[in-house]
Design a protein around this motif. Structure first.
Motif, PDB file in Angstrom:
ATOM      1  N   VAL A   1      81.586  16.770 -45.745  1.00  0.00           N
ATOM      2  CA  VAL A   1      82.491  17.877 -46.064  1.00  0.00           C
ATOM      3  C   VAL A   1      83.319  18.264 -44.844  1.00  0.00           C
ATOM      4  O   VAL A   1      84.506  18.595 -44.964  1.00  0.00           O
ATOM      5  N   ALA A   2      82.715  18.237 -43.665  1.00  0.00           N
ATOM      6  CA  ALA A   2      83.478  18.556 -42.446  1.00  0.00           C
ATOM      7  C   ALA A   2      84.622  17.562 -42.255  1.00  0.00           C
ATOM      8  O   ALA A   2      85.741  17.947 -41.903  1.00  0.00           O
ATOM      9  N   ARG A   3      84.362  16.270 -42.492  1.00  0.00           N
ATOM     10  CA  ARG A   3      85.433  15.279 -42.398  1.00  0.00           C
ATOM     11  C   ARG A   3      86.522  15.559 -43.430  1.00  0.00           C
ATOM     12  O   ARG A   3      87.716  15.443 -43.147  1.00  0.00           O
TER      13      ARG A   3
ATOM     14  N   ASP B   1      73.572  22.180 -47.351  1.00  0.00           N
ATOM     15  CA  ASP B   1      73.698  21.488 -48.627  1.00  0.00           C
ATOM     16  C   ASP B   1      74.947  22.049 -49.287  1.00  0.00           C
ATOM     17  O   ASP B   1      75.662  22.873 -48.686  1.00  0.00           O
ATOM     18  N   PRO B   2      75.300  21.630 -50.520  1.00  0.00           N
ATOM     19  CA  PRO B   2      76.555  22.099 -51.110  1.00  0.00           C
ATOM     20  C   PRO B   2      76.702  23.606 -51.194  1.00  0.00           C
ATOM     21  O   PRO B   2      77.824  24.120 -51.229  1.00  0.00           O
TER      22      PRO B   2
ATOM     23  N   ILE C   1      86.233  14.844 -52.509  1.00  0.00           N
ATOM     24  CA  ILE C   1      84.856  15.266 -52.274  1.00  0.00           C
ATOM     25  C   ILE C   1      84.575  16.483 -53.160  1.00  0.00           C
ATOM     26  O   ILE C   1      85.129  17.564 -52.932  1.00  0.00           O
ATOM     27  N   THR C   2      83.705  16.321 -54.150  1.00  0.00           N
ATOM     28  CA  THR C   2      83.519  17.376 -55.141  1.00  0.00           C
ATOM     29  C   THR C   2      83.047  18.687 -54.518  1.00  0.00           C
ATOM     30  O   THR C   2      83.493  19.766 -54.900  1.00  0.00           O
ATOM     31  N   SER C   3      82.131  18.613 -53.527  1.00  0.00           N
ATOM     32  CA  SER C   3      81.644  19.860 -52.926  1.00  0.00           C
ATOM     33  C   SER C   3      82.706  20.508 -52.054  1.00  0.00           C
ATOM     34  O   SER C   3      82.711  21.732 -51.876  1.00  0.00           O
ATOM     35  N   ALA C   4      83.655  19.704 -51.520  1.00  0.00           N
ATOM     36  CA  ALA C   4      84.786  20.296 -50.794  1.00  0.00           C
ATOM     37  C   ALA C   4      85.750  20.941 -51.772  1.00  0.00           C
ATOM     38  O   ALA C   4      86.304  22.021 -51.509  1.00  0.00           O
ATOM     39  N   GLN C   5      85.928  20.310 -52.925  1.00  0.00           N
ATOM     40  CA  GLN C   5      86.837  20.861 -53.925  1.00  0.00           C
ATOM     41  C   GLN C   5      86.357  22.208 -54.441  1.00  0.00           C
ATOM     42  O   GLN C   5      87.160  23.114 -54.679  1.00  0.00           O
TER      43      GLN C   5
END
Length: 894
Positions: free
Chosen positions: A852-854, A825-826, A550-554
């Protein structure tokens, strides 16, 4: 009665500061357009007070009161007609007060209009409003010369309020005679080579994605009265400049011209049989007029209320003679929904764009939003009615057409409104659809076929996703290398014309990818439900924990690593721990050889195109202004307690996998579920990467509009470069194309900035039915101990509630708190690293916060209506992402 010293004739500048009650709807709109820099003929307004005093001083009130109770259907009774005729005769023979005439004469002399041809037009106080247009009801007089004739025409305007059709119209609209007074517009007559009307929509089909123009040679009376078949043009408004989509040359057998002695006449044009087949306007003039129509929409209608404009062309420039809202403009809807109201919702918009959007952002994104909402249906081979209005603004915020959405997926694919509501998180009204199984019969076979067609197109899109992302990314990188400063104005328009279609095309691709994520998650949950009743969603959430790229998690993890790098970089550590902290000075304070600086610049290369609430172009990207990121890193340095969720993710994921493996002994069943798990994981990562690529072009859009803003400041059109974001695109393109000199734009910008501040303070409704906002749904059991929503990330965790309304409040969130937010949002992602759990007011299983939570493996419950008001900051919560519930305790932070 008239009082000495009181003003009775107002110039346009004076009328702008007046009200429609004084100068009438027509006069007030013309005054506003004049103030905003539009080409309005010289003139002003004789105020409505003069009319009221005229009635009283000439003994007309008793006659008028005598017909106050008549109904619309009675106006043609002989006795009523006789009374109306007597009123008109008394008006014609009446006297306007001497003080009014003296002031009128003085003002017309100062405007140099006494001895020049003028137009005298009625401007009733309830006229040209959003509810009553009074189109063709009251009289106008053209080519009037001299004060005596002007006074006669003024009385003619007064008398036109007392024709049978004028009285009937007032009765029909529920307006009393006292409510409608008349001001009179007096303005220079334009020596028109061509004239006509223009609508910022198509009034015949009600399409908002069309501009409709009618034109004839000479004065506009022949067009307005419907006496001829004019030239008719349709334009598409969503391009860099309006594009002509239809050009119909009318017969134009007659036209209106001036009479030397005064007034006008309608005479024959060309041959009696064929009329005049010459085009009234060439393509360039049609496009310029279309641009003018859109600018009037933005100025008077705030980009929302469509406008009907009367115009004239003198051979050099276009003049605006009148503008008013288009009334009774229905929404283009399927015939099957006739009689049902149109439902508007912010369900899937509020998550990414909860703010009041700037004029530029709305005008820039409007076309792409329409395309995105329709993309999946088109991919299935289903078409909604042409011109379906998918999105709208209400008090500055975006809403989508829930009725069209539900009908499209029902009629096209056989999904019931309740099923589509579930995908949005619930809490939405539903349209009425025919009873029975939507997949039955011949219509059902077609819907099943479309489902298969959609799946094929989704698979194709998924297969080519990486290639699509790479091509779009590389294309934007090439755009970034362009020197906008070196381009001339026309080259800037050409850049927009080239890039915008590519962005629109990618928007459709992104939406299809988003659908694939939802479909794969849905099928995974349904498959798990068969073997684990009631646990399908919770298990699916556990299986997705930390399993996707997930890019926004990264970028959240990358920021956490940057905080650790600071601890090992003495110079960077000194900078981040200094008091006061100066985030704007990072390049000056940290030397080039710094390990932190190198890694931070790598981060900006990968994620510098992102931003907080990045959908609004007003907000800078991180690459332009990284202060928010530096504040996040500083918080990590000063309190290095961000939680590395990766171990937790792995534990949750393995526990879910073990539970499934323990029950699914049959090999084929396990293979089926494994395949669905793999698809859901891949698609989640693909969707978020698609979102990252989606906002990548906005980085160039910011560069582009910053250059436009710089030019407009340099030319004195704007005061500040950032004011460009409060201009609609067609206002900017008109300046770049040379159609407008931009005068008056400063005033519009200041009004919009003030209005945006005021609207930002309002609590927006979640649902609008037609134009009526609906009461917000309260939080379930808002005053009890349990709040219910949708569990979107598995697990159970406790902590203190920290109510954060904007990511700029990030320093308030401490490690171990429960992040409670209206939406995310991100730009919110770094806050997730400190949170034990997430609770959101809106959102569904595919919202950014849920994905993102997942990925982080933190429990999350979303779509809890009113939670920001129900909870108290600091109270103790337990968030159960499996059950979709938030438990409160009585213990509160002291």
């Amino acid at each position: 009665m008239n009082k000495a010293g009181e003003k009775y004739f107002l110039t346009w500048d004076e009328a702008f500061n007046s009200t429609a009650a004084q100068v009438g709807g027509k006069g007030h709109n013309l005054a506003r357009l004049h103030r905003y820099g539009f080409q309005v003929p010289a003139g002003g307004v004789l105020i409505s007070r003069v009319y009221r005093d005229f009635l009283e001083s000439n003994g007309l009130l008793d006659h008028i009161n005598a017909i106050a109770s008549i109904k619309a259907e009675s106006v043609l009774d002989p006795a009523i007609e006789k009374t109306l005729t007597e009123i008109k005769e008394k008006i014609s023979n009446g006297q306007i007060s001497e003080v009014s005439i003296q002031e009128l004469s003085k003002q017309l002399m100062s405007l140099k209009l006494v001895d020049r041809p003028v137009a005298v037009r009625s401007s009733a106080t309830a006229e040209d409003s959003t509810t009553a247009s009074f189109a063709g009801i009251h009289e106008s007089f053209l080519n009037i010369n001299g004060l005596t004739n002007i006074i006669r025409a003024i009385k003619g305007c007064y008398a036109s309020l007392w024709t049978p059709h004028a009285v009937a119209y007032r009765r029909k609209m529920g307006l009393s005679d006292d409510e409608v007074a008349v001001a009179v517009v007096i303005m220079e007559l334009v020596p028109a080579m061509a004239s006509g009307v223009a609508f910022s929509c198509d009034p015949r089909t009600c399409r908002r994605d069309r501009i409709a123009i009618s034109a004839n040679f000479g004065l506009g009376e022949s067009v307005v009265s419907g006496a001829v078949e004019p030239d008719e043009y349709l334009l598409h408004p969503m391009a860099a400049l309006p594009e002509i989509v239809e050009n119909k040359i009318g017969s134009k057998k007659k036209y209106t011209r001036l009479v030397q002695s005064g007034g006008t006449e309608l005479i024959r044009a060309g041959s009696e049989e064929n009329g005049d087949k010459r085009p009234v306007l060439n393509d360039n003039q049609i496009i310029e007029l279309g641009s003018l129509t859109l600018r009037v929409l933005e100025a008077l209608g705030k980009g929302v209320v469509n406008q009907d404009m009367e115009w004239a062309y003198d051979g050099k420039k276009f003049h605006v003679l009148q503008a008013r809202p288009v009334t009774n403009l229905r929404e283009p809807t399927p015939l099957e929904l006739a009689g049902q109201p149109v439902i508007w919702s912010n369900a899937n918009i509020k998550d990414a764009a909860p703010m009041v959007l700037t004029a530029l952002s709305w005008s820039f994104f409007r076309g792409s939003l329409d395309m995105m909402m329709n993309a999946s249906l088109l991919a299935a081979g289903y078409r909604m009615p042409e011109g379906t209005n998918w999105v709208r603004l209400y008090k500055g915020r975006g809403y989508f057409n829930l009725s069209a959405f539900q009908w499209g997926y029902y009629d096209g694919l056989g999904y019931l409104p309740a099923e589509m509501n579930a995908s949005l998180g619930g809490h939405q009204p539903e349209i009425r659809v025919p009873p029975g199984n939507p997949l039955g019969g011949l219509a059902g076979i077609k819907r099943v076929w479309r489902r298969m067609h959609l799946i094929i197109n989704v698979l194709r899109t998924q297969y080519s996703a990486k290639k699509t992302f790479k091509e779009m990314w590389e294309t934007v990188e090439l755009w970034k290398k362009r020197d906008f400063h070196a381009m001339n104005d026309q080259e800037l328009i050409s850049h927009f014309s080239e890039t915008n279609p590519k962005i629109l095309e990618y928007c459709s691709t992104y939406m299809v990818l988003g659908l694939s994520t939802g479909v794969s998650l849905y099928f995974l949950v349904q498959a798990l439900e068969k073997d684990f009743p009631g646990r399908g969603a919770a298990l699916a959430n556990g299986l997705l924990a930390g399993a996707s790229e997930i890019t926004s998690a990264q970028h959240g993890y990358r920021l956490m690593e940057l905080g650790k790098t600071v601890q090992m970089d003495k110079v960077a550590l000194k900078y981040f721990t200094a008091q006061p902290f100066r985030p704007s000075a990072w390049k000056d304070e940290i030397p080039e050889g710094s390990q932190f600086l190198r890694k931070f610049e790598e981060f900006l290369k990968d994620y510098g195109h992102r931003g907080v609430y990045e959908i609004d172009l007003l907000n800078p990207r991180w690459g332009e202004d990284p202060r928010y990121l530096l504040e996040i890193i500083r918080a990590q340095v000063l309190s290095p307690a961000n939680i590395d969720h990766r171990a937790v993710q792995e534990t949750k994921r393995k526990a879910a996998e073990k539970e499934i493996a323990g029950k699914l002994k049959w090999r084929l069943r396990r293979l089926t579920v494994s395949r669905l798990i793999k698809q859901a994981r891949n698609n989640a990562g693909t969707r978020e990467m698609g979102k990252s690529v989606l906002v990548k072009p906005f980085e160039v859009s910011r560069m582009f509009f910053q250059e436009v803003g710089r030019r407009l400041v340099e030319r004195g059109i704007l005061d500040d470069q950032a004011d460009v974001y409060h201009c609609a695109w067609h206002e900017l393109s008109a300046i770049l194309a040379g159609y407008s000199d931009g005068s008056g734009l400063k005033i519009l910008v200041e009004e919009r900035k003030k209005m945006r501040e005021e609207l930002s303070l309002l609590e927006p409704p979640d649902v609008i039915i037609d134009d009526a906002p609906q009461p917000k749904a309260g939080a379930p059991e808002a005053h009890g101990q349990v709040l219910a929503g949708i569990g979107v990330a598995a697990g159970r965790a406790s902590g203190r509630a920290r109510l954060i309304r904007h990511p700029g409040e990030n320093t308030r969130l401490q490690a171990g708190d429960v992040l409670v937010a209206p939406s995310t949002d991100p730009g919110w992602t770094p806050l997730f690293l400190r949170a034990n759990a997430l609770v959101m007011e809106v959102g569904g299983s595919l919202s950014h916060g849920a994905i993102v939570a997942r990925e982080y493996g933190i429990p999350a419950v979303v779509n809890v209506p009113g939670v920001m008001k129900a909870l108290k900051d600091g109270e103790q919560l337990t968030v159960d992402g499996d059950e979709g519930k938030v438990y409160r305790t009585k213990q509160e932070e002291k």
